[in-house]
Design a protein around this motif. Structure first.
Motif, PDB file in Angstrom:
ATOM      1  N   MET A 267       0.767  -1.320  -0.008  1.00  0.00           N
ATOM      2  CA  MET A 267       0.014   0.038  -0.205  1.00  0.00           C
ATOM      3  C   MET A 267       0.840   1.332  -0.113  1.00  0.00           C
ATOM      4  O   MET A 267       0.491   2.354  -0.925  1.00  0.00           O
ATOM      5  CB  MET A 267      -0.907   0.132   1.277  1.00  0.00           C
ATOM      6  CG  MET A 267      -2.133  -0.361   0.841  1.00  0.00           C
ATOM      7  SD  MET A 267      -3.256  -0.228   2.292  1.00  0.00           S
ATOM      8  CE  MET A 267      -3.022  -1.609   3.207  1.00  0.00           C
TER       9      MET A 267
ATOM     10  N   SER B 106       2.865   1.681  -3.517  1.00  0.00           N
ATOM     11  CA  SER B 106       1.932   1.886  -4.503  1.00  0.00           C
ATOM     12  C   SER B 106       1.504   3.601  -4.406  1.00  0.00           C
ATOM     13  O   SER B 106       1.438   4.211  -5.460  1.00  0.00           O
ATOM     14  CB  SER B 106       0.712   1.169  -4.543  1.00  0.00           C
ATOM     15  OG  SER B 106      -0.353   1.382  -3.708  1.00  0.00           O
ATOM     16  N   MET B 107       1.304   4.070  -3.180  1.00  0.00           N
ATOM     17  CA  MET B 107       0.950   5.295  -2.895  1.00  0.00           C
ATOM     18  C   MET B 107       2.094   6.478  -3.298  1.00  0.00           C
ATOM     19  O   MET B 107       1.874   7.120  -4.054  1.00  0.00           O
ATOM     20  CB  MET B 107       0.757   5.550  -1.471  1.00  0.00           C
ATOM     21  CG  MET B 107       0.077   6.939  -1.214  1.00  0.00           C
ATOM     22  SD  MET B 107      -0.303   6.952   0.555  1.00  0.00           S
ATOM     23  CE  MET B 107       1.430   7.173   1.130  1.00  0.00           C
TER      24      MET B 107
ATOM     25  N   GLU C 251       2.215   6.262  -7.120  1.00  0.00           N
ATOM     26  CA  GLU C 251       1.210   7.269  -7.702  1.00  0.00           C
ATOM     27  C   GLU C 251       1.831   8.521  -7.537  1.00  0.00           C
ATOM     28  O   GLU C 251       1.410   9.309  -8.488  1.00  0.00           O
ATOM     29  CB  GLU C 251       0.019   6.840  -6.891  1.00  0.00           C
ATOM     30  CG  GLU C 251      -1.429   7.241  -7.565  1.00  0.00           C
ATOM     31  CD  GLU C 251      -1.560   6.505  -8.737  1.00  0.00           C
ATOM     32  OE1 GLU C 251      -1.132   5.355  -8.545  1.00  0.00           O
ATOM     33  OE2 GLU C 251      -2.607   6.766  -9.630  1.00  0.00           O
ATOM     34  N   PHE C 252       2.309   8.852  -6.659  1.00  0.00           N
ATOM     35  CA  PHE C 252       2.946  10.444  -6.334  1.00  0.00           C
ATOM     36  C   PHE C 252       3.693  10.705  -7.863  1.00  0.00           C
ATOM     37  O   PHE C 252       3.538  11.770  -8.268  1.00  0.00           O
ATOM     38  CB  PHE C 252       3.394  10.550  -5.209  1.00  0.00           C
ATOM     39  CG  PHE C 252       2.876  11.165  -4.129  1.00  0.00           C
ATOM     40  CD1 PHE C 252       1.611  11.715  -4.202  1.00  0.00           C
ATOM     41  CD2 PHE C 252       3.273  10.851  -2.891  1.00  0.00           C
ATOM     42  CE1 PHE C 252       0.679  11.902  -3.283  1.00  0.00           C
ATOM     43  CE2 PHE C 252       2.354  11.342  -1.531  1.00  0.00           C
ATOM     44  CZ  PHE C 252       1.188  11.833  -1.840  1.00  0.00           C
TER      45      PHE C 252
ATOM     46  N   TYR D 132       2.117  11.006 -11.071  1.00  0.00           N
ATOM     47  CA  TYR D 132       1.507  12.348 -11.088  1.00  0.00           C
ATOM     48  C   TYR D 132       2.358  13.489 -11.496  1.00  0.00           C
ATOM     49  O   TYR D 132       2.015  14.352 -12.333  1.00  0.00           O
ATOM     50  CB  TYR D 132       0.731  12.976  -9.735  1.00  0.00           C
ATOM     51  CG  TYR D 132      -0.532  12.359  -9.307  1.00  0.00           C
ATOM     52  CD1 TYR D 132      -1.469  11.850 -10.306  1.00  0.00           C
ATOM     53  CD2 TYR D 132      -0.958  12.151  -8.145  1.00  0.00           C
ATOM     54  CE1 TYR D 132      -2.696  11.277 -10.261  1.00  0.00           C
ATOM     55  CE2 TYR D 132      -2.184  11.624  -8.048  1.00  0.00           C
ATOM     56  CZ  TYR D 132      -3.017  11.145  -8.758  1.00  0.00           C
ATOM     57  OH  TYR D 132      -4.126  10.335  -8.555  1.00  0.00           O
TER      58      TYR D 132
ATOM     59  N   TYR E  29      -5.858  -3.713  -2.513  1.00  0.00           N
ATOM     60  CA  TYR E  29      -6.720  -2.480  -1.773  1.00  0.00           C
ATOM     61  C   TYR E  29      -8.265  -3.012  -1.855  1.00  0.00           C
ATOM     62  O   TYR E  29      -8.908  -2.487  -0.843  1.00  0.00           O
ATOM     63  CB  TYR E  29      -6.651  -1.587  -3.092  1.00  0.00           C
ATOM     64  CG  TYR E  29      -5.487  -0.707  -2.978  1.00  0.00           C
ATOM     65  CD1 TYR E  29      -5.455   0.224  -1.966  1.00  0.00           C
ATOM     66  CD2 TYR E  29      -4.467  -0.404  -3.772  1.00  0.00           C
ATOM     67  CE1 TYR E  29      -4.371   1.101  -1.634  1.00  0.00           C
ATOM     68  CE2 TYR E  29      -3.365   0.339  -3.795  1.00  0.00           C
ATOM     69  CZ  TYR E  29      -3.275   1.259  -2.485  1.00  0.00           C
ATOM     70  OH  TYR E  29      -2.471   2.048  -2.452  1.00  0.00           O
TER      71      TYR E  29
ATOM     72  N   LEU F  43      -8.470  -3.823   1.704  1.00  0.00           N
ATOM     73  CA  LEU F  43      -8.509  -2.974   2.698  1.00  0.00           C
ATOM     74  C   LEU F  43      -9.838  -2.588   2.524  1.00  0.00           C
ATOM     75  O   LEU F  43     -10.530  -2.314   3.879  1.00  0.00           O
ATOM     76  CB  LEU F  43      -7.664  -1.754   2.377  1.00  0.00           C
ATOM     77  CG  LEU F  43      -7.685  -0.603   2.900  1.00  0.00           C
ATOM     78  CD1 LEU F  43      -6.942  -0.870   4.279  1.00  0.00           C
ATOM     79  CD2 LEU F  43      -6.823   0.612   2.404  1.00  0.00           C
TER      80      LEU F  43
ATOM     81  N   GLY G 140      -6.891   5.408  -8.311  1.00  0.00           N
ATOM     82  CA  GLY G 140      -6.760   6.790  -7.898  1.00  0.00           C
ATOM     83  C   GLY G 140      -7.508   6.782  -6.559  1.00  0.00           C
ATOM     84  O   GLY G 140      -7.036   7.052  -5.572  1.00  0.00           O
TER      85      GLY G 140
ATOM     86  N   TYR H  60      -8.465   4.155  -4.523  1.00  0.00           N
ATOM     87  CA  TYR H  60      -7.573   3.505  -3.453  1.00  0.00           C
ATOM     88  C   TYR H  60      -6.417   4.179  -2.936  1.00  0.00           C
ATOM     89  O   TYR H  60      -6.009   3.987  -1.948  1.00  0.00           O
ATOM     90  CB  TYR H  60      -7.405   2.003  -4.023  1.00  0.00           C
ATOM     91  CG  TYR H  60      -8.509   1.114  -3.832  1.00  0.00           C
ATOM     92  CD1 TYR H  60      -9.365   0.926  -2.596  1.00  0.00           C
ATOM     93  CD2 TYR H  60      -9.288   0.529  -5.036  1.00  0.00           C
ATOM     94  CE1 TYR H  60     -10.319   0.188  -2.555  1.00  0.00           C
ATOM     95  CE2 TYR H  60     -10.201  -0.220  -4.944  1.00  0.00           C
ATOM     96  CZ  TYR H  60     -10.793  -0.473  -3.735  1.00  0.00           C
ATOM     97  OH  TYR H  60     -11.964  -0.992  -3.769  1.00  0.00           O
ATOM     98  N   VAL H  61      -5.748   4.800  -3.827  1.00  0.00           N
ATOM     99  CA  VAL H  61      -4.331   5.445  -3.367  1.00  0.00           C
ATOM    100  C   VAL H  61      -4.883   6.654  -2.291  1.00  0.00           C
ATOM    101  O   VAL H  61      -4.164   6.925  -1.628  1.00  0.00           O
ATOM    102  CB  VAL H  61      -3.772   6.101  -4.708  1.00  0.00           C
ATOM    103  CG1 VAL H  61      -2.484   7.055  -4.189  1.00  0.00           C
ATOM    104  CG2 VAL H  61      -2.964   4.724  -5.420  1.00  0.00           C
TER     105      VAL H  61
ATOM    106  N   LEU I 265      -7.489   6.609  -0.583  1.00  0.00           N
ATOM    107  CA  LEU I 265      -7.471   5.996   0.706  1.00  0.00           C
ATOM    108  C   LEU I 265      -6.499   5.538   1.422  1.00  0.00           C
ATOM    109  O   LEU I 265      -6.250   5.893   2.558  1.00  0.00           O
ATOM    110  CB  LEU I 265      -8.452   4.580   0.521  1.00  0.00           C
ATOM    111  CG  LEU I 265      -8.799   3.860   1.694  1.00  0.00           C
ATOM    112  CD1 LEU I 265      -9.795   4.575   2.542  1.00  0.00           C
ATOM    113  CD2 LEU I 265      -9.323   2.647   1.396  1.00  0.00           C
ATOM    114  N   ALA I 266      -5.529   5.145   0.807  1.00  0.00           N
ATOM    115  CA  ALA I 266      -4.049   4.764   1.444  1.00  0.00           C
ATOM    116  C   ALA I 266      -3.582   6.142   1.878  1.00  0.00           C
ATOM    117  O   ALA I 266      -2.974   6.156   3.214  1.00  0.00           O
ATOM    118  CB  ALA I 266      -3.164   4.198   0.354  1.00  0.00           C
ATOM    119  N   ALA I 267      -3.349   7.275   1.362  1.00  0.00           N
ATOM    120  CA  ALA I 267      -2.844   8.313   1.563  1.00  0.00           C
ATOM    121  C   ALA I 267      -3.671   8.969   2.848  1.00  0.00           C
ATOM    122  O   ALA I 267      -2.866   9.679   3.616  1.00  0.00           O
ATOM    123  CB  ALA I 267      -2.871   9.461   0.526  1.00  0.00           C
TER     124      ALA I 267
ATOM    125  N   ILE J  16      -5.274   7.272   4.877  1.00  0.00           N
ATOM    126  CA  ILE J  16      -4.854   6.796   6.186  1.00  0.00           C
ATOM    127  C   ILE J  16      -3.554   7.164   6.688  1.00  0.00           C
ATOM    128  O   ILE J  16      -3.390   7.246   8.076  1.00  0.00           O
ATOM    129  CB  ILE J  16      -5.045   4.995   5.881  1.00  0.00           C
ATOM    130  CG1 ILE J  16      -6.458   4.662   5.560  1.00  0.00           C
ATOM    131  CG2 ILE J  16      -4.609   4.203   7.099  1.00  0.00           C
ATOM    132  CD1 ILE J  16      -6.763   3.195   5.198  1.00  0.00           C
ATOM    133  N   CYS J  17      -2.733   7.093   5.893  1.00  0.00           N
ATOM    134  CA  CYS J  17      -1.358   7.737   6.239  1.00  0.00           C
ATOM    135  C   CYS J  17      -1.359   8.943   6.934  1.00  0.00           C
ATOM    136  O   CYS J  17      -0.808   9.009   8.112  1.00  0.00           O
ATOM    137  CB  CYS J  17      -0.611   7.967   4.924  1.00  0.00           C
ATOM    138  SG  CYS J  17       0.378   6.351   4.732  1.00  0.00           S
TER     139      CYS J  17
END
Lengths: 468, 468
Positions: free
Chosen positions: A335, A338-339, A342-343, A346, A371, A374, B369, B371-372, B374-376, B378-379
Motif C-alpha cells: 500500500m 503504491s502510494m 502514484e505520486f 502524477y 486494496y 482494505l 486513484g 484506493y491510493v 484511501l491509502a494516503a 489513512i497515512c
C-alpha cells in the motif's frame, strides 16, 4: 482430542471423559462422510472458499462441545466464543477466572491455538492426503497474506515443510521454557499458545508472574512465529542471499524496534530500570504485533501515545505466511509503495515504475487485491462497530474489541483491556466478534463468500455436473 | 476584504480599519506580482499542485492578519487556525466566546467559508482569466472528488456556471432566512457559512436558538450545498434523464434518509415530539454529512450508536463537485462497487465486468486513484493521530479532532465536541490540524506534493526552460 484426554488421565480429571466421547463420535462421523468418494476431485475457487469457511465453523462447533458438556463453560455462546477465539488464534477470552478450569480443558484451550495457528486445512491436507490440484485453491483461501511465495512447487511438500518447521519451533520453545524451570504442563500450554500466536494462558495474570527469563523466551518466540515461515526455510537451507531479500521480515523487525524505542521513551518517567522497562515494552510490542495476546502489564493504563502505537501495531500485524493475524506487513508495504509510486506518476507521467517488494515486481492484480482487501476490511469493521454500538459501551471499547477480533490479537483497550474479558457482550455481539475473528483468520474473502448471494446461485444444482 | 469593511462602517467598528490597510497592501502586492508576465503560460501538473497548495497557505496567512492585528484573536497560531479552518470550510474554532468578537470580524470569519467553499482558485480563475490549458491542471488539483465530469467543455465556462449557481443559491438562502425574521446581518453570515459548508456561526449556541423554520431552512440548504453542483446545472437545463443518472446524489440522499431514521430510532426514548425529534436529527445528520458543522444540540451526549453513525457520516462526507468535504460519496461508491466486482471475479474469473457509476464505466485509473487516496488518507490520519497523542488527551478526542479536520467538518466528539472548541491543543498540534484541513480540502495530493521531496528535485533549475 486424544492429547487432552492424556492430560486428563495424568491429572485424573473426570471431565476428560468428554474428549473421549466427542472424539470417538467425530471420528465416526468423519469416517462415514469420507466413505463416499467424490467423483470429481478438483476444487473450484468457489468450492474451496466454501469448504474452508465451513470447516472452520464446523471444527469450532465440535471443539466447543467438551467445554459445554463438561459444564466448565455452561453457557453455549460463551463456550463457542472461547473455541472460535482459540482456533482463530485470537485469544480473546470470556473467562473471568482461568485457573478454575480443569487442566485438561485448559490444555484443549491452548491446543486449539496450536491447531488453528497452522491453519486447519494445511493441517488436514498433510494428514488426509488429497490429490494434486485441489490443494491449490484451498491453500489460496487459507494461507495468510497476499502471496505465500512459490517456494516449493508442490503444495503437499510445501505443507509438510511448514508443518515440520512449526512442530520444530514449538519443541525448541518447550525446551527453552523447561530450562527456565517452568512445569512441563505449563511449558506445553505456553508453547502451543505462542506457536499459534494465540494468547490463552493458564494463569489469570497471563505471563506477568513468570521470571524475566521466561518472559524473554516468550517474547523472542512470539516475534519468531510472526515471521514469514519461508524465512526459516531459507535460513535452514542457508540461502542467505534470498533471505536478505525477504523485505517483509526486515520491515517487520524494523517496525518492532521503532515501536519498542518509541514506547520506551514515552514510558520513561515510570520508575523502572532500563532492563525491566525494555523487557516489559518488548513483550507487549511483540505480543501485539505478532497478534499473540499474552500480557505482562495492563497496557490499557499506559499513556495515550503508547496505547495508540499498540493499536496501530494490532492493525499492521505480522508477516504474511506466518501464524499471526492483522493486515500483514506485506500489505502495508504494498500500500505504501503504491502510494509513493502514484505520486511519482502524477509528477512524471512518462516514468511509471512497477512496485517492487523484496527485489521482485508486484503484479498489478496483487496491488488491486490488497486494496480490495482494505475496502472489505473497512466494511466489516464498520458493520461490526455498528452492531457493537447497540450495546452502548464506549467507542474505544467497541473499536478495540473489533480490532482485536478481526486482527486475531485478543486483548484490546477499555472494557476489553488486558485485565478484562469479553464476557459482558450480548450473545448477538459475541457472534459478531466470532465472525470477525474467522473473517480475519481467513483473510476476509472465504467467509464473505459465504454471505455473498451469487456464491450460492445454482450451487446445489450443478455441483456434480460442472467440471472447471 | 472590502465587504467586511462595509460591515465595519455600517456598525461603526474601528477594528474594521485593518481590513482597509491589509486589503490595500495585498492589492498592491498582487499588482506588483502580476506585473511581470510569465513567458510560458502552460502549467505542468507539478506546478499546478504547488501553486494550488501555496495559494491556500498564502491566502490563509493574509486572511488571519485582521484577526491578529486588531487584537480580536491576539494569539497568532489561534488566528491562523481560525482562518485556515475558515478557508478550508472546516468550521473548527478556537474561540470560546464567539459573541465577543466585532461584527466585521465575525463576518470576515463567515466570509472565509464562502470564499473557501468554492475553492480559492476556481474563484480566482473566473476573475483573473488565464489562458486555456493551464486551467485544467489547476482544476484537477482543486475540484472536489474523483472527477467533476466534463459537463462543459471549456473550463472557463464551467467555472463561471459553478460560480453563478453558488451565488444564486446563497442569495436564495438569504431570502429564505430573511423570511424567517432573521436579521440581515445574521442571514448573510449564516448563508455564507452554509454555502461553504463551513459552520462558523455568530452565536455561541450555533443554530440552537433560532426558530424551527430557520433550522429547517438551514438543514435543506446544508444538504443542497453537499450535492454535486452538476446536478443543479442539469436541473436548470431540465435534463431530467441525465439528472436521474446522477447516482452519487441519490446515494447521498439515501444515506441521509437511512441515517436520520436510524438515529431517530436510537433516540426514541428522549422525550420529544416526533416533529422536534425529526428536526433535530435531520439537522445534525445534514450538518455532519455535508461537513458544515452547525449544531443545535450537543450530539456528543447522544447514545453510542448515534455518535458512531455521525462519525461514519463525517468520513463519507458530501458529493464530489460540491463545497463539502469528507471522502466523498462517489469514492465510497467506487470502493464498494470495486469490492463487489472483485468478489465476482474470484467466483467467475471469466466474467469480469467494469464498474459502472451512474450508467458510465469507471476507468481503472480512477479506481486506482480512489484506493491510493484511501491509502494516503489513512497515512495522514495515522501520522496526525500520533502527533496529537503526545498531548495525552483521550483517544476519542484525538480521533475525532483529526476526523473533523481532515473531513472539513468542524465539531467532533469528546473534548472537541459541539459545545467545546479546539483552543486547548498545543501550538504544534494546531499546525498538524491545519495541515489536515488543507490536505482534506485539496483532496490530499497537492499538499502532499509539497512535502514529497522529488517534487522539488530540479524544480528551481529548469522552471523557465522546460516546456511540457
Amino acid at each position: 482430542m486424544m492429547l487432552p484426554l492424556i492430560i486428563a488421565i495424568v491429572y485424573r480429571e473426570r471431565c476428560g471423559l468428554w474428549f473421549l466421547i466427542i472424539g470417538l463420535l467425530s471420528l465416526l462421523a468423519g469416517f462415514l462422510i469420507t466413505r463416499k468418494r467424490p467423483e470429481n476431485m478438483v476444487f473450484s475457487m468457489r468450492e474451496g472458499c466454501i469448504v474452508t469457511a465451513l470447516s472452520w465453523l464446523l471444527i469450532s462447533l465440535v471443539g466447543c462441545l467438551p467445554f459445554f458438556f463438561s459444564g466448565q463453560i455452561p453457557n453455549f455462546p460463551n463456550a463457542l466464543f472461547e473455541t472460535v477465539s482459540g482456533f482463530t488464534t485470537t485469544g480473546a477470552s470470556i473467562l473471568e477466572n482461568v485457573e478454575a478450569l480443569a487442566k485438561c480443558m485448559l490444555f484443549w484451550r491452548s491446543f486449539t491455538h496450536w491447531i488453528g495457528g497452522m491453519g486447519v486445512l494445511v493441517f488436514l491436507m498433510a494428514v488426509i492426503r488429497m490429490t494434486g490440484g485441489s490443494n491449490m485453491n484451498l491453500m489460496r483461501a487459507e494461507s495468510t497474506g497476499p502471496s505465500v511465495g512459490k517456494m516449493v512447487p508442490k503444495a503437499m511438500r510445501s505443507a509438510r515443510i511448514l508443518y515440520f518447521t512449526y512442530i520444530g519451533l514449538t519443541v525448541i520453545m518447550i525446551v527453552f521454557l523447561l530450562a527456565g524451570h517452568m512445569t512441563f504442563y505449563e511449558a506445553i500450554n505456553t508453547a502451543c499458545s505462542t506457536a499459534g500466536t494465540g494468547g490463552f494462558a493458564v494463569k489469570n495474570s497471563s505471563m506477568a508472574d513468570y521470571s524475566a527469563y521466561i518472559q524473554w523466551v516468550v517474547t523472542v518466540f512470539m516475534v519468531a512465529f510472526g515471521v514469514n515461515f519461508n524465512m526459516f526455510y531459507l535460513l535452514l537451507l542457508r540461502r542467505w542471499r534470498q533471505a536478505r531479500h525477504m523485505e517483509e521480515v526486515w520491515v517487520y523487525i524494523g517496525i518492532i524496534i521503532v515501536a519498542v524505542a518509541a514506547v520506551m521513551i514515552n514510558l520513561y518517567d515510570v520508575a523502572l530500570t532500563f532492563g525491566d522497562n525494555l523487557r516489559t515494552v518488548s513483550f507487549q510490542v511483540a505480543t501485539i504485533i505478532s497478534t499473540t495476546g499474552f500480557t505482562t502489564v495492563d497496557f490499557d493504563k499506559w499513556p495515550e501515545l503508547s496505547r495508540l502505537i499498540l493499536v496501530l501495531l494490532m492493525f499492521i500485524g505480522s508477516c504474511a505466511g506466518s501464524t499471526g493475524g492483522g493486515m500483514k506487513v506485506s500489505r502495508v508495504i504494498i500500500m505504501f509503495k503504491s502510494m509513493i509510486r502514484e505520486f511519482g506518476s502524477y509528477l512524471f507521467p512518462k516514468r511509471v515504475k512497477a512496485i517492487k517488494v523484496g527485489g521482485k515486481a508486484v503484479e498489478p492484480e496483487v496491488v488491486r487485491g490488497v486494496y480490495v482487501f482494505l475496502a472489505a476490511y473497512i466494511c466489516i469493521f464498520v458493520v461490526s462497530m455498528i452492531c457493537l454500538s447497540f450495546e452502548g459501551h464506549d467507542m474505544v471499547t467497541n473499536f478495540s474489541a473489533v480490532a482485536a477480533s478481526i486482527n486475531n490479537t485478543g486483548p484490546g483497550l477499555g472494557m476489553v483491556g488486558p485485565s478484562e474479558n469479553y464476557v459482558f457482550f450480548a450473545g448477538f455481539n459475541k457472534f459478531v466478534l466470532m465472525f470477525d475473528m474467522i473473517a480475519g483468520r481467513l483473510e476476509l474473502f472465504p467467509l464473505l463468500m459465504l454471505i455473498y448471494p451469487p456464491t450460492w446461485k445454482g450451487f446445489f444444482k450443478n455441483t456434480n455436473r460442472r467440471i472447471e
